[in-house]
Motif scaffolding. Sequence first.
Motif, PDB file in Angstrom:
ATOM      1  N   LEU A   1     -12.580  -5.845   1.970  1.00  0.00           N
ATOM      2  CA  LEU A   1     -13.433  -6.105   3.066  1.00  0.00           C
ATOM      3  C   LEU A   1     -13.274  -5.260   4.302  1.00  0.00           C
ATOM      4  O   LEU A   1     -14.224  -5.074   4.908  1.00  0.00           O
ATOM      5  CB  LEU A   1     -13.338  -7.762   3.557  1.00  0.00           C
ATOM      6  N   GLY A   2     -12.066  -4.979   4.700  1.00  0.00           N
ATOM      7  CA  GLY A   2     -11.894  -4.328   5.820  1.00  0.00           C
ATOM      8  C   GLY A   2     -12.439  -2.916   5.711  1.00  0.00           C
ATOM      9  O   GLY A   2     -12.860  -2.358   6.730  1.00  0.00           O
ATOM     10  N   GLY A   3     -12.153  -2.181   4.428  1.00  0.00           N
ATOM     11  CA  GLY A   3     -12.516  -0.935   4.126  1.00  0.00           C
ATOM     12  C   GLY A   3     -14.056  -0.702   4.298  1.00  0.00           C
ATOM     13  O   GLY A   3     -14.460   0.512   4.870  1.00  0.00           O
ATOM     14  N   PHE A   4     -14.598  -1.710   3.793  1.00  0.00           N
ATOM     15  CA  PHE A   4     -16.182  -1.506   3.983  1.00  0.00           C
ATOM     16  C   PHE A   4     -16.845  -2.183   5.135  1.00  0.00           C
ATOM     17  O   PHE A   4     -17.985  -1.704   5.354  1.00  0.00           O
ATOM     18  CB  PHE A   4     -16.823  -2.227   2.614  1.00  0.00           C
ATOM     19  N   SER A   5     -16.218  -3.041   5.735  1.00  0.00           N
ATOM     20  CA  SER A   5     -16.785  -3.605   6.838  1.00  0.00           C
ATOM     21  C   SER A   5     -16.396  -3.114   8.404  1.00  0.00           C
ATOM     22  O   SER A   5     -17.332  -3.083   9.286  1.00  0.00           O
ATOM     23  CB  SER A   5     -16.752  -5.161   7.163  1.00  0.00           C
ATOM     24  N   GLY A   6     -15.137  -2.558   8.088  1.00  0.00           N
ATOM     25  CA  GLY A   6     -14.600  -1.847   9.264  1.00  0.00           C
ATOM     26  C   GLY A   6     -13.992  -2.993  10.508  1.00  0.00           C
ATOM     27  O   GLY A   6     -13.704  -2.835  11.759  1.00  0.00           O
ATOM     28  N   ASN A   7     -14.177  -4.381   9.994  1.00  0.00           N
ATOM     29  CA  ASN A   7     -13.954  -5.456  10.912  1.00  0.00           C
ATOM     30  C   ASN A   7     -12.648  -6.257  10.358  1.00  0.00           C
ATOM     31  O   ASN A   7     -12.717  -6.913   9.176  1.00  0.00           O
ATOM     32  CB  ASN A   7     -14.830  -6.597  10.884  1.00  0.00           C
ATOM     33  N   TRP A   8     -11.640  -6.014  11.247  1.00  0.00           N
ATOM     34  CA  TRP A   8     -10.407  -6.748  10.769  1.00  0.00           C
ATOM     35  C   TRP A   8     -10.541  -8.241  10.614  1.00  0.00           C
ATOM     36  O   TRP A   8     -10.115  -8.813   9.841  1.00  0.00           O
ATOM     37  CB  TRP A   8      -9.044  -6.232  11.397  1.00  0.00           C
ATOM     38  N   TRP A   9     -11.235  -8.792  11.453  1.00  0.00           N
ATOM     39  CA  TRP A   9     -11.147 -10.244  11.857  1.00  0.00           C
ATOM     40  C   TRP A   9     -12.070 -10.903  10.734  1.00  0.00           C
ATOM     41  O   TRP A   9     -11.703 -12.063   9.862  1.00  0.00           O
ATOM     42  CB  TRP A   9     -11.906 -10.554  12.953  1.00  0.00           C
ATOM     43  N   ALA A  10     -12.940  -9.846  10.372  1.00  0.00           N
ATOM     44  CA  ALA A  10     -14.109 -10.200   8.827  1.00  0.00           C
ATOM     45  C   ALA A  10     -13.149 -10.235   7.660  1.00  0.00           C
ATOM     46  O   ALA A  10     -13.084 -11.186   6.733  1.00  0.00           O
ATOM     47  CB  ALA A  10     -15.156  -9.734   8.809  1.00  0.00           C
ATOM     48  N   ALA A  11     -12.373  -9.150   7.564  1.00  0.00           N
ATOM     49  CA  ALA A  11     -11.702  -9.228   6.490  1.00  0.00           C
ATOM     50  C   ALA A  11     -10.488 -10.350   6.499  1.00  0.00           C
ATOM     51  O   ALA A  11     -10.243 -10.933   5.369  1.00  0.00           O
ATOM     52  CB  ALA A  11     -10.696  -7.812   6.566  1.00  0.00           C
ATOM     53  N   ALA A  12      -9.766 -10.797   7.617  1.00  0.00           N
ATOM     54  CA  ALA A  12      -8.819 -11.668   7.508  1.00  0.00           C
ATOM     55  C   ALA A  12      -9.440 -13.105   7.145  1.00  0.00           C
ATOM     56  O   ALA A  12      -8.980 -13.860   6.412  1.00  0.00           O
ATOM     57  CB  ALA A  12      -8.387 -12.030   9.052  1.00  0.00           C
ATOM     58  N   ALA A  13     -10.567 -13.190   7.741  1.00  0.00           N
ATOM     59  CA  ALA A  13     -11.526 -14.512   7.315  1.00  0.00           C
ATOM     60  C   ALA A  13     -11.632 -14.669   5.774  1.00  0.00           C
ATOM     61  O   ALA A  13     -11.670 -15.364   4.985  1.00  0.00           O
ATOM     62  CB  ALA A  13     -12.720 -14.511   8.200  1.00  0.00           C
ATOM     63  N   GLY A  14     -12.090 -13.295   5.363  1.00  0.00           N
ATOM     64  CA  GLY A  14     -12.266 -13.191   3.577  1.00  0.00           C
ATOM     65  C   GLY A  14     -11.261 -13.431   3.157  1.00  0.00           C
ATOM     66  O   GLY A  14     -11.048 -14.130   2.027  1.00  0.00           O
ATOM     67  N   GLY A  15     -10.180 -12.609   3.129  1.00  0.00           N
ATOM     68  CA  GLY A  15      -8.702 -12.872   2.484  1.00  0.00           C
ATOM     69  C   GLY A  15      -8.250 -14.250   2.679  1.00  0.00           C
ATOM     70  O   GLY A  15      -7.574 -14.801   1.478  1.00  0.00           O
ATOM     71  N   LEU A  16      -8.262 -14.965   3.690  1.00  0.00           N
ATOM     72  CA  LEU A  16      -7.787 -16.268   3.885  1.00  0.00           C
ATOM     73  C   LEU A  16      -8.513 -17.195   2.971  1.00  0.00           C
ATOM     74  O   LEU A  16      -8.074 -18.042   2.421  1.00  0.00           O
ATOM     75  CB  LEU A  16      -8.047 -16.520   5.352  1.00  0.00           C
ATOM     76  N   ALA A  17      -9.998 -17.016   2.898  1.00  0.00           N
ATOM     77  CA  ALA A  17     -10.776 -17.903   1.917  1.00  0.00           C
ATOM     78  C   ALA A  17     -10.623 -17.776   0.455  1.00  0.00           C
ATOM     79  O   ALA A  17     -10.476 -18.761  -0.066  1.00  0.00           O
ATOM     80  CB  ALA A  17     -12.285 -17.544   2.139  1.00  0.00           C
ATOM     81  N   LEU A  18     -10.343 -16.421   0.180  1.00  0.00           N
ATOM     82  CA  LEU A  18      -9.864 -16.146  -1.218  1.00  0.00           C
ATOM     83  C   LEU A  18      -8.237 -16.960  -1.537  1.00  0.00           C
ATOM     84  O   LEU A  18      -8.274 -17.632  -2.657  1.00  0.00           O
ATOM     85  CB  LEU A  18      -9.468 -14.731  -1.228  1.00  0.00           C
ATOM     86  N   GLY A  19      -7.346 -16.989  -0.512  1.00  0.00           N
ATOM     87  CA  GLY A  19      -6.278 -17.536  -0.652  1.00  0.00           C
ATOM     88  C   GLY A  19      -6.380 -19.050  -0.818  1.00  0.00           C
ATOM     89  O   GLY A  19      -5.847 -19.817  -1.628  1.00  0.00           O
ATOM     90  N   ILE A  20      -7.264 -19.620   0.103  1.00  0.00           N
ATOM     91  CA  ILE A  20      -7.460 -21.155   0.041  1.00  0.00           C
ATOM     92  C   ILE A  20      -8.291 -21.571  -1.317  1.00  0.00           C
ATOM     93  O   ILE A  20      -8.069 -22.525  -1.794  1.00  0.00           O
ATOM     94  CB  ILE A  20      -8.418 -21.551   1.307  1.00  0.00           C
ATOM     95  N   VAL A  21      -9.241 -20.757  -1.818  1.00  0.00           N
ATOM     96  CA  VAL A  21      -9.721 -20.893  -3.042  1.00  0.00           C
ATOM     97  C   VAL A  21      -8.927 -21.009  -4.345  1.00  0.00           C
ATOM     98  O   VAL A  21      -8.899 -21.895  -4.981  1.00  0.00           O
ATOM     99  CB  VAL A  21     -10.988 -20.124  -3.173  1.00  0.00           C
ATOM    100  N   SER A  22      -7.825 -19.949  -4.269  1.00  0.00           N
ATOM    101  CA  SER A  22      -6.951 -19.933  -5.123  1.00  0.00           C
ATOM    102  C   SER A  22      -6.054 -21.154  -5.254  1.00  0.00           C
ATOM    103  O   SER A  22      -5.455 -21.742  -6.046  1.00  0.00           O
ATOM    104  CB  SER A  22      -6.078 -18.472  -5.136  1.00  0.00           C
ATOM    105  N   THR A  23      -5.516 -21.652  -4.037  1.00  0.00           N
ATOM    106  CA  THR A  23      -4.707 -22.784  -3.761  1.00  0.00           C
ATOM    107  C   THR A  23      -5.486 -24.031  -4.236  1.00  0.00           C
ATOM    108  O   THR A  23      -4.805 -24.837  -5.045  1.00  0.00           O
ATOM    109  CB  THR A  23      -4.361 -22.847  -2.174  1.00  0.00           C
ATOM    110  N   LEU A  24      -6.815 -24.184  -4.035  1.00  0.00           N
ATOM    111  CA  LEU A  24      -7.630 -25.313  -4.484  1.00  0.00           C
ATOM    112  C   LEU A  24      -7.510 -25.285  -5.776  1.00  0.00           C
ATOM    113  O   LEU A  24      -7.382 -26.366  -6.521  1.00  0.00           O
ATOM    114  CB  LEU A  24      -8.847 -25.270  -3.669  1.00  0.00           C
TER     115      LEU A  24
END
Length: 380
Positions: free
Chosen positions: A203-226
């Motif tokens: 996400l960071g490589g293609f968007s260039g936004n660290w905050w968007a990448a952080a939010a997306g990566g966090l969402a993936l972690g939460i989905v995997s946890t659930l």
Amino acid sequence: MGVLGLLIGSFSNVLIWRLPRGENVAFPPSHCPNCDHPLSPLDLVPVVSWAALGGKCRYCRAPISPRYPIIELISGLAYAGLATIFPLSAVGASLFGLGLLFTLLLVASVIDAETYTIPDELTLPGTVLGLIFGVVNNTSGAAAAGLPVFAEALRGALMGAGVLVTISLLGSWVLRRFRERLYPELPLGYQQIALGLFGGVLLGGFSGNWWAAAAGGLALGIVSTLLNAAARRVVRLPELLTLGGALVALALLSGRGPSALLGGVQGGLAAAGAVSLLAGVYWWLSRTNEDAEDDSPSDPTAMGFGDVKLAAVIGALLGFDKLLVAVAVAVVAGAVLGIVQRLVIGENRLKFGPYLAIGAVVALLWGESIMAAYRGYLGL
């Protein structure tokens, strides 16, 4: 500030003694650990009481460790030094944030040196307080003194944790000779952090936004946890896919230019840091006394998780650039002094928290000069 530092140094001794033992830091009131007699105000005057009593308890005459006045003196001198270097007239209330940072570093270092642990009660609330002082820095003029405003504090906390947890993930993978974990955590643990890292890089490589990448990566972690929680078992996430995929993604992003590569690195670190802090909060809130005494087998680790959260504190209070300086200094100091430790006492398990604390102090005092010299060396 020096007097305040002496008083906080006295409370630091309470934290150093009680936190590793799981005791309440406020109740019961201060007492002699040998005879349990409550201590009066005259027994608690920093440094002076210890000296007046000859280093012994007033009631049972048991010796009192000289560590108590030493911690108080270090704290008092440090607070006075901070007030001299960062005057209240220049940085306002942010001066107390720097004092908080020093106290957390001092207490964490002593506890880590004695127990190989850094209590969550220090690091997780310390990270939140670091973010609060980022808001204070917005209005106090502290930004002119090189202290981070809120956005920089958030970036420092996430990427600070991300740097150390990524080192831990890759180092542990190497220690296992690239085999999968035998004892993955349920429902949230290193597998979800590795997934967040992978998603953050993309996400960071293609968007260039660290905050968007952080939010997306966090969402993936939460989905995997659930998913783990719903299945009531660990749904395997092969590290060949997550960690290997992150490395391959970075290699491919390098072909798209420096900006894409930098976005991937920052996005991956921010996402890994976000999931690791979520995991830290979850483990802290769900921890029981049985967990503290658990001797069940675990996979080898290259970096303690307490160090990851301590890096988040440093990043929040100093910013990401100075966090990198702190880590670099800590690695060099740890390598040199670790060799001495191995030769003198034959121990090869490194207590990294004290070295990280040394690096943070160096970064606070000379971080700007070190970064300027490094940029000059690179011709930037």
